[in-house]
Design a protein around this motif. Structure first.
Motif, PDB file in Angstrom:
ATOM      1  N   MET A   2      36.383  35.992  27.557  1.00  0.00           N
ATOM      2  CA  MET A   2      37.474  36.095  28.499  1.00  0.00           C
ATOM      3  C   MET A   2      37.149  37.210  29.495  1.00  0.00           C
ATOM      4  O   MET A   2      36.629  38.255  29.133  1.00  0.00           O
ATOM      5  CB  MET A   2      38.765  36.394  27.747  1.00  0.00           C
ATOM      6  CG  MET A   2      39.962  36.441  28.625  1.00  0.00           C
ATOM      7  SD  MET A   2      41.439  36.692  27.603  1.00  0.00           S
ATOM      8  CE  MET A   2      42.468  35.458  28.305  1.00  0.00           C
ATOM      9  N   SER A   3      37.441  36.987  30.758  1.00  0.00           N
ATOM     10  CA  SER A   3      37.145  38.002  31.756  1.00  0.00           C
ATOM     11  C   SER A   3      38.255  39.035  31.850  1.00  0.00           C
ATOM     12  O   SER A   3      39.390  38.810  31.451  1.00  0.00           O
ATOM     13  CB  SER A   3      36.907  37.367  33.127  1.00  0.00           C
ATOM     14  OG  SER A   3      37.710  36.261  33.340  1.00  0.00           O
ATOM     15  N   ASP A   4      37.878  40.200  32.377  1.00  0.00           N
ATOM     16  CA  ASP A   4      38.844  41.273  32.567  1.00  0.00           C
ATOM     17  C   ASP A   4      39.727  40.954  33.758  1.00  0.00           C
ATOM     18  O   ASP A   4      39.273  40.382  34.755  1.00  0.00           O
ATOM     19  CB  ASP A   4      38.126  42.601  32.820  1.00  0.00           C
ATOM     20  CG  ASP A   4      37.350  43.080  31.609  1.00  0.00           C
ATOM     21  OD1 ASP A   4      37.765  42.771  30.475  1.00  0.00           O
ATOM     22  OD2 ASP A   4      36.329  43.759  31.803  1.00  0.00           O
ATOM     23  N   VAL A   5      40.982  41.352  33.674  1.00  0.00           N
ATOM     24  CA  VAL A   5      41.918  41.174  34.773  1.00  0.00           C
ATOM     25  C   VAL A   5      41.669  42.301  35.772  1.00  0.00           C
ATOM     26  O   VAL A   5      41.617  43.475  35.391  1.00  0.00           O
ATOM     27  CB  VAL A   5      43.377  41.215  34.269  1.00  0.00           C
ATOM     28  CG1 VAL A   5      44.342  41.079  35.419  1.00  0.00           C
ATOM     29  CG2 VAL A   5      43.605  40.126  33.236  1.00  0.00           C
ATOM     30  N   VAL A   6      41.472  41.947  37.031  1.00  0.00           N
ATOM     31  CA  VAL A   6      41.250  42.945  38.081  1.00  0.00           C
ATOM     32  C   VAL A   6      42.151  42.635  39.265  1.00  0.00           C
ATOM     33  O   VAL A   6      42.546  41.495  39.486  1.00  0.00           O
ATOM     34  CB  VAL A   6      39.776  42.995  38.544  1.00  0.00           C
ATOM     35  CG1 VAL A   6      38.863  43.436  37.413  1.00  0.00           C
ATOM     36  CG2 VAL A   6      39.317  41.664  39.099  1.00  0.00           C
ATOM     37  N   SER A   7      42.448  43.661  40.015  1.00  0.00           N
ATOM     38  CA  SER A   7      43.241  43.459  41.231  1.00  0.00           C
ATOM     39  C   SER A   7      42.361  42.828  42.304  1.00  0.00           C
ATOM     40  O   SER A   7      41.139  42.755  42.159  1.00  0.00           O
ATOM     41  CB  SER A   7      43.819  44.791  41.705  1.00  0.00           C
ATOM     42  OG  SER A   7      42.788  45.667  42.099  1.00  0.00           O
ATOM     43  N   ALA A   8      42.962  42.396  43.372  1.00  0.00           N
ATOM     44  CA  ALA A   8      42.244  41.669  44.426  1.00  0.00           C
ATOM     45  C   ALA A   8      41.082  42.469  45.003  1.00  0.00           C
ATOM     46  O   ALA A   8      39.998  41.926  45.226  1.00  0.00           O
ATOM     47  CB  ALA A   8      43.207  41.273  45.537  1.00  0.00           C
ATOM     48  N   LEU A   9      41.279  43.749  45.256  1.00  0.00           N
ATOM     49  CA  LEU A   9      40.238  44.564  45.897  1.00  0.00           C
ATOM     50  C   LEU A   9      39.821  45.754  45.047  1.00  0.00           C
ATOM     51  O   LEU A   9      39.200  46.692  45.555  1.00  0.00           O
ATOM     52  CB  LEU A   9      40.724  45.046  47.271  1.00  0.00           C
ATOM     53  CG  LEU A   9      41.085  43.930  48.252  1.00  0.00           C
ATOM     54  CD1 LEU A   9      41.589  44.523  49.565  1.00  0.00           C
ATOM     55  CD2 LEU A   9      39.900  43.020  48.511  1.00  0.00           C
ATOM     56  N   HIS A  54      52.244  45.095  35.086  1.00  0.00           N
ATOM     57  CA  HIS A  54      51.452  43.863  35.059  1.00  0.00           C
ATOM     58  C   HIS A  54      51.409  43.239  33.663  1.00  0.00           C
ATOM     59  O   HIS A  54      51.559  42.030  33.504  1.00  0.00           O
ATOM     60  CB  HIS A  54      50.030  44.126  35.570  1.00  0.00           C
ATOM     61  CG  HIS A  54      49.228  42.890  35.750  1.00  0.00           C
ATOM     62  ND1 HIS A  54      48.437  42.369  34.734  1.00  0.00           N
ATOM     63  CD2 HIS A  54      49.106  42.052  36.803  1.00  0.00           C
ATOM     64  CE1 HIS A  54      47.852  41.267  35.167  1.00  0.00           C
ATOM     65  NE2 HIS A  54      48.239  41.049  36.421  1.00  0.00           N
ATOM     66  N   GLY A  55      51.233  44.057  32.660  1.00  0.00           N
ATOM     67  CA  GLY A  55      51.160  43.555  31.292  1.00  0.00           C
ATOM     68  C   GLY A  55      52.476  43.021  30.754  1.00  0.00           C
ATOM     69  O   GLY A  55      52.492  42.289  29.755  1.00  0.00           O
ATOM     70  N   ALA A  56      53.575  43.357  31.395  1.00  0.00           N
ATOM     71  CA  ALA A  56      54.892  42.915  30.935  1.00  0.00           C
ATOM     72  C   ALA A  56      55.361  41.627  31.593  1.00  0.00           C
ATOM     73  O   ALA A  56      56.367  41.047  31.171  1.00  0.00           O
ATOM     74  CB  ALA A  56      55.925  44.016  31.206  1.00  0.00           C
ATOM     75  N   ALA A  57      54.669  41.159  32.632  1.00  0.00           N
ATOM     76  CA  ALA A  57      55.153  40.026  33.432  1.00  0.00           C
ATOM     77  C   ALA A  57      55.391  38.762  32.607  1.00  0.00           C
ATOM     78  O   ALA A  57      56.416  38.095  32.776  1.00  0.00           O
ATOM     79  CB  ALA A  57      54.202  39.741  34.589  1.00  0.00           C
ATOM     80  N   ASP A  58      54.475  38.397  31.721  1.00  0.00           N
ATOM     81  CA  ASP A  58      54.669  37.187  30.912  1.00  0.00           C
ATOM     82  C   ASP A  58      55.892  37.318  30.010  1.00  0.00           C
ATOM     83  O   ASP A  58      56.664  36.367  29.851  1.00  0.00           O
ATOM     84  CB  ASP A  58      53.429  36.884  30.062  1.00  0.00           C
ATOM     85  CG  ASP A  58      52.305  36.270  30.868  1.00  0.00           C
ATOM     86  OD1 ASP A  58      52.580  35.629  31.907  1.00  0.00           O
ATOM     87  OD2 ASP A  58      51.126  36.436  30.457  1.00  0.00           O
TER      88      ASP A  58
END
Length: 187
Positions: free
Chosen positions: A1-8, A79-83
Motif C-alpha cells: 500500500m502506498s503512503d498518503v501524501v498531499s498534492a504538493l 485527515h485520518g478522521a475523515a472516514d
C-alpha cells in the motif's frame, strides 16, 4: 500500500507574503437539508462547530464547517478522521435525505499569510477581497479554476481547490506573491 501524501508535499514559497500547501486535510462534503436539527446536531458532533450562516465558516474543537451552497456543507477535519466522520454522519443521518462523502484526496489546501495575503488573492480572483472578513467563505475562482477561500482572525487566507490543479494554483499564488510585484492597493 502506498503512503498518503498531499498534492504538493508541503510546497512553500516566500515572497512579499508566504504561500504554502497545508498538507493533508480531511474534507467531507455533506449534502442535505441545512435547516434540519438532526443534521445540525451531527455537524456539531463531527466538528464541534455550529452551523454556519450563508457564505460562512465556523471553527470548532474538532474541525471547521463551511457553507458551500443551500444544501451543501464542507467539513474540514483531521485527515485520518475523515472516514470516521463520514461513517458517523451516515449513521446519525440515516432517517434524513442526506449524503456524506470523503473528498479529502480530491482537494488541495493552501495558506496565504502575511501582510500581503489579501493582495495576492485579489490579483487572481474577481471576488471583492477587500470585503473579505473572518468567518466569511467565498466561492469564486483563481485565474481559470474554481476555488473556495476564507480568512482567519490573523489575516491568513485558507484556499481550497481541486487536487488536479494544485500545481497550477501554487504557481499562480507564488507568482502573485513575488517580491517587487506588490501593488499596495489593499495594504
Amino acid at each position: 500500500m502506498s503512503d498518503v501524501v498531499s498534492a504538493l508535499m508541503g510546497a512553500k514559497s516566500d515572497g512579499f507574503c508566504k504561500v504554502e500547501e497545508a498538507g493533508l486535510v480531511g474534507m467531507v462534503t455533506l449534502r442535505g437539508d441545512l435547516a434540519s436539527k438532526t443534521l445540525e446536531k451531527a455537524v456539531k458532533a463531527a466538528t464541534g462547530a455550529g452551523m454556519p450562516d450563508t457564505c460562512g465558516i465556523n471553527a470548532g474543537d474538532k474541525g471547521k464547517v463551511a457553507w458551500m451552497s443551500p444544501d451543501e456543507l464542507l467539513l474540514m477535519v483531521d485527515h485520518g478522521a475523515a472516514d470516521g466522520v463520514v461513517s458517523d454522519l451516515t449513521q446519525a443521518l440515516s432517517g434524513e435525505h442526506a449524503l456524506a462523502v470523503n473528498v479529502s484526496d480530491a482537494r488541495a489546501v493552501f495558506h496565504v499569510s502575511g501582510e500581503g495575503a489579501r493582495e495576492v488573492v485579489a490579483k487572481l480572483s474577481p471576488a471583492d477581497i477587500a470585503a473579505l472578513e473572518p468567518g466569511t467563505l467565498r466561492r469564486s475562482r483563481l485565474a481559470q479554476v474554481p476555488a473556495a477561500f476564507h480568512m482567519d482572525d490573523d489575516g491568513m487566507i485558507e484556499l481550497v481547490c481541486f487536487r488536479s490543479v494544485a500545481a497550477y494554483v501554487f504557481g499562480l499564488l507564488e507568482n502573485a506573491a513575488k517580491p517587487g510585484s506588490e501593488v499596495g492597493y489593499l495594504a
